[in-house]
Design a protein around this motif. Structure first.
Motif, PDB file in Angstrom:
ATOM      1  N   PRO A 221      -1.330 -16.964  -4.560  1.00  0.00           N
ATOM      2  CA  PRO A 221      -2.630 -16.281  -4.852  1.00  0.00           C
ATOM      3  C   PRO A 221      -3.703 -16.774  -3.747  1.00  0.00           C
ATOM      4  CG  PRO A 221      -1.652 -17.477  -6.722  1.00  0.00           C
ATOM      5  CD  PRO A 221      -0.889 -17.921  -5.569  1.00  0.00           C
ATOM      6  N   GLY A 222      -4.440 -15.589  -3.202  1.00  0.00           N
ATOM      7  CA  GLY A 222      -5.304 -16.085  -2.373  1.00  0.00           C
ATOM      8  C   GLY A 222      -4.839 -15.638  -0.851  1.00  0.00           C
ATOM      9  N   ASP A 223      -3.451 -15.443  -0.718  1.00  0.00           N
ATOM     10  CA  ASP A 223      -3.119 -15.130   0.842  1.00  0.00           C
ATOM     11  C   ASP A 223      -2.941 -13.547   0.777  1.00  0.00           C
ATOM     12  OD1 ASP A 223      -2.641 -17.816   1.089  1.00  0.00           O
ATOM     13  OD2 ASP A 223      -0.448 -17.792   1.041  1.00  0.00           O
ATOM     14  N   ALA A 224      -3.384 -13.011   2.033  1.00  0.00           N
ATOM     15  CA  ALA A 224      -3.489 -11.687   2.204  1.00  0.00           C
ATOM     16  C   ALA A 224      -2.878 -11.359   3.608  1.00  0.00           C
ATOM     17  CB  ALA A 224      -4.787 -11.033   2.075  1.00  0.00           C
ATOM     18  N   PRO A 225      -1.583 -11.724   3.952  1.00  0.00           N
ATOM     19  CA  PRO A 225      -1.136 -11.360   5.289  1.00  0.00           C
ATOM     20  C   PRO A 225      -1.104  -9.826   5.362  1.00  0.00           C
ATOM     21  CG  PRO A 225       0.729 -11.739   3.675  1.00  0.00           C
ATOM     22  CD  PRO A 225      -0.318 -11.911   2.882  1.00  0.00           C
ATOM     23  N   PRO A 226      -0.953  -9.519   6.779  1.00  0.00           N
ATOM     24  CA  PRO A 226      -0.987  -8.135   7.036  1.00  0.00           C
ATOM     25  C   PRO A 226       0.196  -7.255   6.616  1.00  0.00           C
ATOM     26  CG  PRO A 226      -0.428  -9.479   8.854  1.00  0.00           C
ATOM     27  CD  PRO A 226      -0.819 -10.501   7.817  1.00  0.00           C
ATOM     28  N   LEU A 227       0.112  -6.120   6.427  1.00  0.00           N
ATOM     29  CA  LEU A 227       1.184  -5.069   5.853  1.00  0.00           C
ATOM     30  C   LEU A 227       2.241  -5.169   6.990  1.00  0.00           C
ATOM     31  CD1 LEU A 227      -0.470  -2.031   4.248  1.00  0.00           C
ATOM     32  CD2 LEU A 227      -0.015  -4.565   3.520  1.00  0.00           C
ATOM     33  N   GLN A 228       3.559  -5.154   6.475  1.00  0.00           N
ATOM     34  CA  GLN A 228       4.806  -4.878   7.496  1.00  0.00           C
ATOM     35  C   GLN A 228       5.032  -3.547   7.665  1.00  0.00           C
ATOM     36  OE1 GLN A 228       6.831  -7.409   8.782  1.00  0.00           O
ATOM     37  NE2 GLN A 228       5.181  -8.903   7.660  1.00  0.00           N
ATOM     38  N   PRO A 229       5.523  -3.261   8.939  1.00  0.00           N
ATOM     39  CA  PRO A 229       5.453  -1.797   9.436  1.00  0.00           C
ATOM     40  C   PRO A 229       6.338  -0.721   8.728  1.00  0.00           C
ATOM     41  CG  PRO A 229       6.752  -3.294  11.025  1.00  0.00           C
ATOM     42  CD  PRO A 229       5.837  -4.115  10.030  1.00  0.00           C
ATOM     43  N   GLY A 230       7.288  -1.273   7.783  1.00  0.00           N
ATOM     44  CA  GLY A 230       8.071  -0.577   6.902  1.00  0.00           C
ATOM     45  C   GLY A 230       7.174   0.350   6.018  1.00  0.00           C
ATOM     46  N   PHE A 231       5.993  -0.131   5.469  1.00  0.00           N
ATOM     47  CA  PHE A 231       5.011   0.781   4.777  1.00  0.00           C
ATOM     48  C   PHE A 231       4.755   1.972   5.531  1.00  0.00           C
ATOM     49  CE2 PHE A 231       0.925   1.943   3.852  1.00  0.00           C
ATOM     50  CZ  PHE A 231       1.071   2.569   2.377  1.00  0.00           C
ATOM     51  N   ALA A 232       4.255   1.763   6.497  1.00  0.00           N
ATOM     52  CA  ALA A 232       3.789   3.041   7.379  1.00  0.00           C
ATOM     53  C   ALA A 232       4.795   3.988   7.560  1.00  0.00           C
ATOM     54  CB  ALA A 232       2.980   2.339   8.588  1.00  0.00           C
ATOM     55  N   GLY A 233       5.980   3.429   7.799  1.00  0.00           N
ATOM     56  CA  GLY A 233       7.062   4.201   8.112  1.00  0.00           C
ATOM     57  C   GLY A 233       7.323   5.325   6.811  1.00  0.00           C
ATOM     58  N   LEU A 234       7.560   4.610   5.603  1.00  0.00           N
ATOM     59  CA  LEU A 234       7.631   5.481   4.556  1.00  0.00           C
ATOM     60  C   LEU A 234       6.547   6.298   4.096  1.00  0.00           C
ATOM     61  CD1 LEU A 234       9.266   2.688   2.069  1.00  0.00           C
ATOM     62  CD2 LEU A 234      10.420   4.835   3.127  1.00  0.00           C
ATOM     63  N   TYR A 235       5.264   5.798   4.286  1.00  0.00           N
ATOM     64  CA  TYR A 235       3.947   6.616   4.061  1.00  0.00           C
ATOM     65  C   TYR A 235       4.299   8.008   4.854  1.00  0.00           C
ATOM     66  CZ  TYR A 235      -0.734   7.858   3.700  1.00  0.00           C
ATOM     67  OH  TYR A 235      -1.930   8.480   3.415  1.00  0.00           O
ATOM     68  N   ARG A 236       4.494   7.611   6.258  1.00  0.00           N
ATOM     69  CA  ARG A 236       4.487   8.726   7.120  1.00  0.00           C
ATOM     70  C   ARG A 236       5.723   9.878   6.792  1.00  0.00           C
ATOM     71  NH1 ARG A 236       4.575   6.347  11.253  1.00  0.00           N
ATOM     72  NH2 ARG A 236       6.785   6.507  11.647  1.00  0.00           N
ATOM     73  N   ALA A 237       6.548   9.271   6.683  1.00  0.00           N
ATOM     74  CA  ALA A 237       7.902  10.012   6.358  1.00  0.00           C
ATOM     75  C   ALA A 237       8.115  10.940   5.231  1.00  0.00           C
ATOM     76  CB  ALA A 237       9.190   9.163   6.676  1.00  0.00           C
ATOM     77  N   LEU A 238       7.583  10.108   4.086  1.00  0.00           N
ATOM     78  CA  LEU A 238       7.626  10.562   2.694  1.00  0.00           C
ATOM     79  C   LEU A 238       6.504  11.754   2.227  1.00  0.00           C
ATOM     80  CD1 LEU A 238       9.140   7.434   0.816  1.00  0.00           C
ATOM     81  CD2 LEU A 238      10.370   9.487   1.837  1.00  0.00           C
ATOM     82  N   ARG A 239       5.298  11.456   2.734  1.00  0.00           N
ATOM     83  CA  ARG A 239       4.367  12.304   2.547  1.00  0.00           C
ATOM     84  C   ARG A 239       3.807  12.242   1.087  1.00  0.00           C
ATOM     85  NH1 ARG A 239       5.676  17.512   6.367  1.00  0.00           N
ATOM     86  NH2 ARG A 239       5.892  16.168   8.536  1.00  0.00           N
ATOM     87  N   LEU A 240       3.777  10.852   0.425  1.00  0.00           N
ATOM     88  CA  LEU A 240       3.583  10.863  -0.815  1.00  0.00           C
ATOM     89  C   LEU A 240       2.318  10.304  -1.035  1.00  0.00           C
ATOM     90  CD1 LEU A 240       7.076   9.582  -2.311  1.00  0.00           C
ATOM     91  CD2 LEU A 240       5.985  11.928  -2.450  1.00  0.00           C
ATOM     92  N   PRO A 241       1.728  10.370  -1.993  1.00  0.00           N
ATOM     93  CA  PRO A 241       0.299   9.497  -2.291  1.00  0.00           C
ATOM     94  C   PRO A 241       0.819   8.208  -2.739  1.00  0.00           C
ATOM     95  CG  PRO A 241       0.909  11.048  -4.335  1.00  0.00           C
ATOM     96  CD  PRO A 241       1.736  11.435  -3.188  1.00  0.00           C
ATOM     97  N   VAL A 242      -0.079   7.063  -2.512  1.00  0.00           N
ATOM     98  CA  VAL A 242       0.374   5.710  -2.728  1.00  0.00           C
ATOM     99  C   VAL A 242      -0.559   5.000  -3.989  1.00  0.00           C
ATOM    100  CG1 VAL A 242       0.032   3.482  -1.669  1.00  0.00           C
ATOM    101  CG2 VAL A 242       0.530   5.275  -0.165  1.00  0.00           C
ATOM    102  N   VAL A 243       0.209   4.476  -4.879  1.00  0.00           N
ATOM    103  CA  VAL A 243      -0.480   3.973  -6.097  1.00  0.00           C
ATOM    104  C   VAL A 243      -0.583   2.329  -5.647  1.00  0.00           C
ATOM    105  CG1 VAL A 243      -0.393   3.535  -8.610  1.00  0.00           C
ATOM    106  CG2 VAL A 243       0.450   5.618  -7.547  1.00  0.00           C
ATOM    107  N   PRO A 244      -1.697   1.855  -5.255  1.00  0.00           N
ATOM    108  CA  PRO A 244      -1.690   0.353  -5.062  1.00  0.00           C
ATOM    109  C   PRO A 244      -1.635  -0.419  -6.327  1.00  0.00           C
ATOM    110  CG  PRO A 244      -3.756   1.402  -4.701  1.00  0.00           C
ATOM    111  CD  PRO A 244      -3.049   2.637  -5.236  1.00  0.00           C
ATOM    112  N   ILE A 245      -1.046  -1.698  -6.374  1.00  0.00           N
ATOM    113  CA  ILE A 245      -0.880  -2.459  -7.608  1.00  0.00           C
ATOM    114  C   ILE A 245      -1.202  -4.144  -7.124  1.00  0.00           C
ATOM    115  CG2 ILE A 245       0.505  -3.476  -9.251  1.00  0.00           C
ATOM    116  CD1 ILE A 245       0.245  -0.653  -9.360  1.00  0.00           C
ATOM    117  N   ALA A 246      -2.300  -4.371  -7.749  1.00  0.00           N
ATOM    118  CA  ALA A 246      -2.728  -5.652  -7.763  1.00  0.00           C
ATOM    119  C   ALA A 246      -2.335  -6.468  -8.722  1.00  0.00           C
ATOM    120  CB  ALA A 246      -4.471  -5.725  -7.374  1.00  0.00           C
TER     121      ALA A 246
END
Length: 228
Positions: free
Chosen positions: A155-180
Motif C-alpha cells: 500500500p502506498g507504492d505506485a511503480p510505473p506501468l509495464q509496457p505490456g499494458f500499452a501494447g494491449l491497449y493499442r492493439a485491442l482498441r478497447l476502453p479501460v476500466v481502472p480498478i483501485a
C-alpha cells in the motif's frame, strides 16, 4: 485471533485446492475449457467463502462495471483480488506471469481456463503470442484483466506501468476500466498473518480507447492508485 484465523485458512483452503486440482484435471480431459472454467468458478467462490468465514474479510465494491468488452486494469496488492475479480467479472481472461502457467498441475488448468501468460523476457515474439491470446478472449466475449504495474506492491507504492499494458491497449482498441483497491492493508505481501476487515474495490471512470500512450498511461496510473 488473527494468527489462528490465518492458520485455519491456510490449512483448509490449500488442502481443498490440492483436492480440487486432482479432480479438475481429469475433467478438463473430457470437457476441456468448459471443465477448467467450471473448476475455476467453484475454486474462486470457495476462496471467497474461506475469506469471509475463516479470515473475516469481505469485499465492498464502489462503482459499477460497464457492459461490453473492456480491458480491466487493476492495482495488485495481494492474491485476494486475482480471485475476487474472477468471481465479480465471471471468468475473465487474466494476464499473468508465464512462470505461473508453468507450475505443475495448476499451470495446466490455468492454460485450459484461458489465462494469458506473458513472458517479460521473451521479446517481440512473446508479445505477439500474448496479443493473439487476448484477441481470442475478446472474440469470446471475455473481459481481459491486467495488473499494469506488473507485480504485487505494498500500500502506498505506485511503480510505473509495464509496457505490456500499452501494447494491449493499442492493439485491442478497447476502453479501460481502472480498478483501485486496498487489499494490502489486510493481506500484507510476504506475511502469513491476515487481518479481518473489508477490502474496497473501486471501479474508476472508464478511459476511452484510442488515446495517446502517455495520456492513457497517466490516466490509468492515477485511477488505480486512488486508494493508495
Amino acid at each position: 485471533m488473527a494468527l489462528l484465523r490465518s492458520v485455519l485458512f491456510a490449512a483448509i483452503f490449500y488442502l481443498v485446492t490440492v483436492l480440487m486440482i486432482l479432480v479438475a484435471l481429469p475433467a478438463t480431459l473430457i470437457w476441456r475449457r468448459r471443465g477448467a472454467r467450471a473448476a475455476a468458478h467453484i475454486w474462486t467462490r470457495f476462496h471467497r467463502w474461506c475469506a469471509v468465514h475463516l479470515l473475516g474479510i469481505r469485499t465492498r465494491i464502489e462503482g459499477h462495471f460497464p457492459p461490453g468488452p473492456a480491458l480491466v486494469a487493476a492495482k495488485h496488492q495481494a492474491m485476494y483480488e486475482t480471485m475476487e475479480l474472477v468471481v465479480i467479472l465471471d471468468t475473465p481472461a487474466i494476464v499473468m506471469k508465464r512462470e505461473l502457467s508453468d507450475l505443475p498441475l495448476w499451470g495446466r488448468l490455468a492454460r485450459a481456463y484461458g489465462l494469458i501468460p506473458v513472458d517479460r523476457e521473451g521479446g517481440a515474439a512473446a508479445l505477439r503470442r500474448m496479443l493473439r491470446a487476448a484477441e481470442e478472449a475478446v472474440e469470446a466475449g471475455r473481459p481481459i484483466v491486467i495488473f499494469p504495474e506488473g507485480t504485487r506492491v505494498a500500500p502506498g507504492d505506485a511503480p510505473p506501468l509495464q509496457p505490456g499494458f500499452a501494447g494491449l491497449y493499442r492493439a485491442l482498441r478497447l476502453p479501460v476500466v481502472p480498478i483501485a483497491l486496498d487489499s494490502g492493508r489486510l493481506l500484507p505481501r510476504g506475511r502469513f498473518v491476515k487481518h479481518p476487515g473489508t477490502v474496497t474495490i473501486r471501479v474508476g471512470e472508464t478511459i476511452p480507447a484510442g488515446l495517446p500512450r502517455k495520456e492513457a498511461e497517466a490516466a490509468v496510473h492515477a485511477a488505480i492508485n486512488a486508494l493508495g
